[in-house]
Scaffold this active site. Structure first.
Site, PDB file in Angstrom:
ATOM      1  N   ASP A   7       0.862  -1.162   0.000  1.00 33.62           N
ATOM      2  CA  ASP A   7       0.000   0.000   0.000  1.00 33.62           C
ATOM      3  C   ASP A   7       0.915   1.233   0.000  1.00 33.62           C
ATOM      4  O   ASP A   7       2.108   1.127   0.323  1.00 33.62           O
ATOM      5  CB  ASP A   7      -0.873  -0.048   1.269  1.00 33.62           C
ATOM      6  CG  ASP A   7      -1.549   1.253   1.536  1.00 33.62           C
ATOM      7  OD1 ASP A   7      -2.263   1.738   0.642  1.00 33.62           O
ATOM      8  OD2 ASP A   7      -1.374   1.804   2.641  1.00 33.62           O
ATOM      9  N   ASP A   9      -0.159   5.154   0.884  1.00 30.01           N
ATOM     10  CA  ASP A   9      -0.407   6.114   1.972  1.00 30.01           C
ATOM     11  C   ASP A   9      -0.509   5.405   3.319  1.00 30.01           C
ATOM     12  O   ASP A   9      -1.324   4.494   3.489  1.00 30.01           O
ATOM     13  CB  ASP A   9      -1.716   6.869   1.721  1.00 30.01           C
ATOM     14  CG  ASP A   9      -1.692   7.664   0.436  1.00 30.01           C
ATOM     15  OD1 ASP A   9      -0.729   8.412   0.230  1.00 30.01           O
ATOM     16  OD2 ASP A   9      -2.637   7.528  -0.363  1.00 30.01           O
TER      17      ASP A   9
HETATM   18 MG   LIG Z   1      -2.870   2.972   3.563  1.00 24.22          MG
END
Ligand SMILES: [Mg+2]
Length: 236
Positions: A7, A9
């Site tokens: 992932d 962010d």
């Molecule tokens: Mg995230």
């Protein structure tokens, strides 16, 4: 080949200041109250329409909430903030070293699955000199929002790596649920936007307190994946 999907962010980069500032501008432009920071951070990782619907407490569509307008304002605000350099999206401590170390493994491919757009994720990777590190980059442009498994399934299709050799690394329950739905293992990180307890409850296979723990956690998962699953204690 192994595939490690990250992932973005809250996992690789700490983008909370940019995200909250852009959210604030979007709500203010519509004369709507800005939700508290904790609530804003809880939706990071979802696609923007899903995020705004979740923040408004909407479960379906067709309700009187300016989702499209908020999304447009958010995108404009975020792009302007990125241009202005007022807000950075710093890499988390140890992220670069971990990516460097994994990149040296000849049997390992790296990927991204993010709620960001292709433009957004490529901009942040470029800013950190990480373009070209990832064999597959899956975004909200190309697949349904997490926790739908579409991004992970597409990453495995693109790289030819099967589910048993694929791991998703993320900071939110959405990442864990996406991994589960795609039939791959999930590693949770404790430095992002959902609390470690929530990740544990969602069923992570490993939980990291620091990027330096990633390599060992992966090695344990690969060993577990290659050995026969022990019979559940209740049947022994
Ligand atoms: Mg995230």
């Amino acid at each position: 080949m192994k595939l490690i999907i990250f992932d973005c962010d809250g996992t690789l980069v700490d983008s909370q200041h940019m995200i909250c500032a852009a959210m604030q501008q979007a709500y203010e432009a519509h004369g709507l109250p800005v939700p508290p920071t904790e609530k804003l951070l809880s939706i990071v990782g979802l696609s923007l329409p899903d995020a705004f619907r979740r923040l408004a407490g909407l479960s379906g569509s067709g309700e009187d909430h300016p989702v499209d307008g908020l999304v447009t304002c958010y995108k404009t605000a975020f792009a302007a903030l990125r241009q202005s350099d007022r807000h950075l999206e710093p890499l988390y401590p140890g992220a670069r070293a971990a990516l460097d170390a994994l990149g040296r493994r000849p049997d390992t491919l790296l990927g991204i699955a993010t709620g960001k757009s292709q433009r957004g994720v490529r901009a942040v990777l470029g800013r950190h000199g990480l373009s070209g590190r990832f064999a597959t980059i899956q975004t909200a442009d190309d697949a349904p929002s997490k926790p739908h498994p579409g991004m992970v399934l597409a990453a495995m299709r693109q790289t030819g790596v099967p589910p048993c050799d694929t791991v998703m690394v993320g900071d939110t329950v959405y990442d864990v649920e996406m991994a589960r739905a795609a039939g791959v293992r999930a590693i949770g990180v404790g430095w992002g936007y959902h609390p470690p307890e929530a990740l544990a409850a969602a069923g992570v296979d490993a939980l990291l307190g620091d990027f330096s723990e990633l390599a060992a956690a992966l090695d344990r998962l690969w060993v577990a994946a290659s050995s026969p699953q022990p019979m559940a204690a209740t049947y022994l």
